[in-house]
Every structure is written in C-alpha cells, then in structure tokens.
Design an enzyme around this catalytic site. Structure first.
Site, mmCIF file in Angstrom:
data_model
loop_
_atom_site.group_PDB
_atom_site.id
_atom_site.type_symbol
_atom_site.label_atom_id
_atom_site.label_comp_id
_atom_site.label_asym_id
_atom_site.label_seq_id
_atom_site.Cartn_x
_atom_site.Cartn_y
_atom_site.Cartn_z
ATOM 1 N N GLY A 189 -2.526 6.856 6.473
ATOM 2 C CA GLY A 189 -2.891 7.854 7.484
ATOM 3 C C GLY A 189 -4.324 8.363 7.403
ATOM 4 N N HIS A 237 0.557 -5.016 -1.974
ATOM 5 C CA HIS A 237 0.548 -4.049 -0.864
ATOM 6 C C HIS A 237 1.992 -3.709 -0.496
ATOM 7 C CE1 HIS A 237 0.076 -2.300 3.123
ATOM 8 N NE2 HIS A 237 -1.131 -1.973 2.708
ATOM 9 N N ALA A 268 -6.116 1.377 7.458
ATOM 10 C CA ALA A 268 -5.961 0.276 8.410
ATOM 11 C C ALA A 268 -6.037 0.772 9.854
ATOM 12 C CB ALA A 268 -4.641 -0.445 8.157
ATOM 13 N N SER A 269 -4.928 1.340 10.350
ATOM 14 C CA SER A 269 -4.777 1.524 11.794
ATOM 15 C C SER A 269 -5.861 2.360 12.455
ATOM 16 C CB SER A 269 -3.397 2.106 12.114
ATOM 17 O OG SER A 269 -3.109 3.192 11.281
ATOM 18 N N GLU A 290 -0.472 4.555 -2.178
ATOM 19 C CA GLU A 290 -0.161 4.676 -0.743
ATOM 20 C C GLU A 290 1.324 5.012 -0.578
ATOM 21 O OE1 GLU A 290 -3.003 2.124 1.865
ATOM 22 O OE2 GLU A 290 -1.366 0.865 1.178
ATOM 23 N N PHE A 323 -7.109 -5.194 7.618
ATOM 24 C CA PHE A 323 -6.834 -5.587 9.011
ATOM 25 C C PHE A 323 -5.357 -5.919 9.232
ATOM 26 C CE2 PHE A 323 -11.325 -7.235 10.355
ATOM 27 C CZ PHE A 323 -11.937 -6.201 9.679
ATOM 28 N N LYS A 324 -4.577 -6.007 8.126
ATOM 29 C CA LYS A 324 -3.153 -6.367 8.196
ATOM 30 C C LYS A 324 -2.969 -7.596 9.106
ATOM 31 C CE LYS A 324 -1.565 -1.835 6.862
ATOM 32 N NZ LYS A 324 -0.490 -0.896 6.827
#
Ligand code: G3P
Length: 221
Positions: A180, A92, A201-202, A140, A10-11
């Site tokens: 991505g 991270h 995430a996004s 990543e 969720f950052k």
C-alpha cells in the site's frame, strides 16, 4: 548515508508490460538521475534484458531459482545475472518458497553476485530470514498488499518490530517495507521507523502518470 531504495515490482500487471513498462523505466531513470534517490525496478522476466540494456537504473528479477542444467521452466540465478540484473526478489507473497528453498536461493544469489530481497509476512519470519544474511528483508503484510492502505500508517509496529528483529540477528541486513505504499508521506514514515527503503507495485505500475507518483514518493526524503 546511502540512498534509500525505492523498489518497484511490476508483478504480472498488464500495465507493467510493453510500452507501459518502458514508460515506467523512463520515468524511474529520470527521477533517479534528478534526485539521486535509488529507484530500482523488478519488471517481468521477458523485460529483464532490455531493461538492463536501456536504463541506467538497478534492475531486479521477481524470482530466481537455485538451479542450472536439466531443469525446465525455471529462472536460474546465473541467467538473471547475465541479463545485467543487480538482484532478485525472493519469496514474494505471491511466489512463496519453503524455508529450505529460501536458504538455497539466497545462497545462489550470493554465488552469482546478486543482491537478495527476501520478502516476509511478519516480524518473526523477518528475523528468521535474516539468519540467511540476505541483502534485504522486505516486510509486507499480505492483507495490505494491493489494498491501497499503507503499511506505514496501518501497521507501523510490524515495520519497527521487523527492523528490530532483523538487526538483532544481523545488523548488516537492510530492511524494506511494502504494501500500500503510495506517497512521499508513506516513504518518510517508513524511513522514520528504521526501514532502508520501500517495495511497492500498484501505486506506480497502475498509475496514469507514473512519473508524478515517483516524484511524490521521493519528495520527503
Ligand atoms: O512487491 C510489492 C507489493 O507486494 C506491494 O504491492 O500494490 O500494495 O504496492 P502494492
């Protein structure tokens, strides 16, 4: 074979807080129960305990510190375990550590019976991280994080070489890939390249309909 892991970070996104966080948690639990695919979440620190209480899904911290006692503003591994988490991200791209800190943090995670997900930026660092025998190494490429361009299509070589490098060092260490990741096709490619799951995430956290994205992510497994 064990289910792949779909791990949602969720950052510090506003969309990953409050009611929106709850919406993602509810969707993750529903899709995991229906599909049998493991969907983990890494919410913001203030949400860890409520998430562990309310949802039957694996909950991870976004970071832990290998400390206890007279330290201020840290996230001791034992508190994360006490909150009910199963593990934590470590190193991270947006929370980098020194190599000595990574080693100490993986050791603290093991001591407190937490899974460790050590994030890395290239195949050499992935192999180096495997020396600490974490539960997962998560490759990543930083330039693709949050870009909307999937590592699985833009840089499949980095996934393959990380899997090879990690398994050469320690075949027990599992590999995730991220940056991505947004669709079932990305997940399928990642698994074909030898990954044990994905970190993303996004595409979920910022989605209007996180449940629809989660359903798509698991659709080709
Ligand atoms: O931790 C997952 C993350 O760094 C990848 O972000 O937004 O590209 O899925 P995103």
């Amino acid at each position: 074979m064990a289910s792949p892991l779909i791990l949602i970070n969720f950052k510090s996104y506003r969309e990953g807080a409050g009611n929106n966080a709850g919406q993602i948690g509810t969707a993750a639990e529903l899709v995991m129960q229906e599909s049998g695919v493991t969907i983990g979440v890494a919410p913001q620190f203030t949400e860890l305990h409520p998430f562990c209480k309310h949802y039957e899904i694996p909950v991870y911290a976004q970071h832990i510190d290998p400390v206890e006692g007279a330290f201020t503003g840290r996230v001791p591994a034992f508190t994360v375990r006490a909150a009910g988490c199963v593990g934590s991200l470590i190193n991270h791209s947006e929370r980098r550590l020194t190599i000595a800190d990574i080693e100490a943090t993986v050791a603290a995670a093991k001591f407190h019976h937490l899974e460790s997900v050590v994030c890395t930026n290239n195949a050499a660092v992935s192999a180096a991280a495997a020396l600490f025998a974490p539960t997962y190494v998560a490759i990543e490429p930083p330039e693709l994080i949050g870009s909307g361009i999937s590592v699985a299509t833009a840089n499949p070589e980095i996934i393959q070489s990380s899997v090879e490098g990690v398994h050469r060092v320690n075949p027990e260490v599992k590999v995730l890939c991220g940056a991505g990741i947004q669709s079932g096709e990305c997940v399928k490619k990642a698994l074909e390249l030898g990954a044990d799951g994905v970190l993303l995430a996004s595409s979920v956290v910022k989605a209007k309909d996180p449940e629809a994205v989660l359903r798509d992510l698991i659709s080709k497994i």
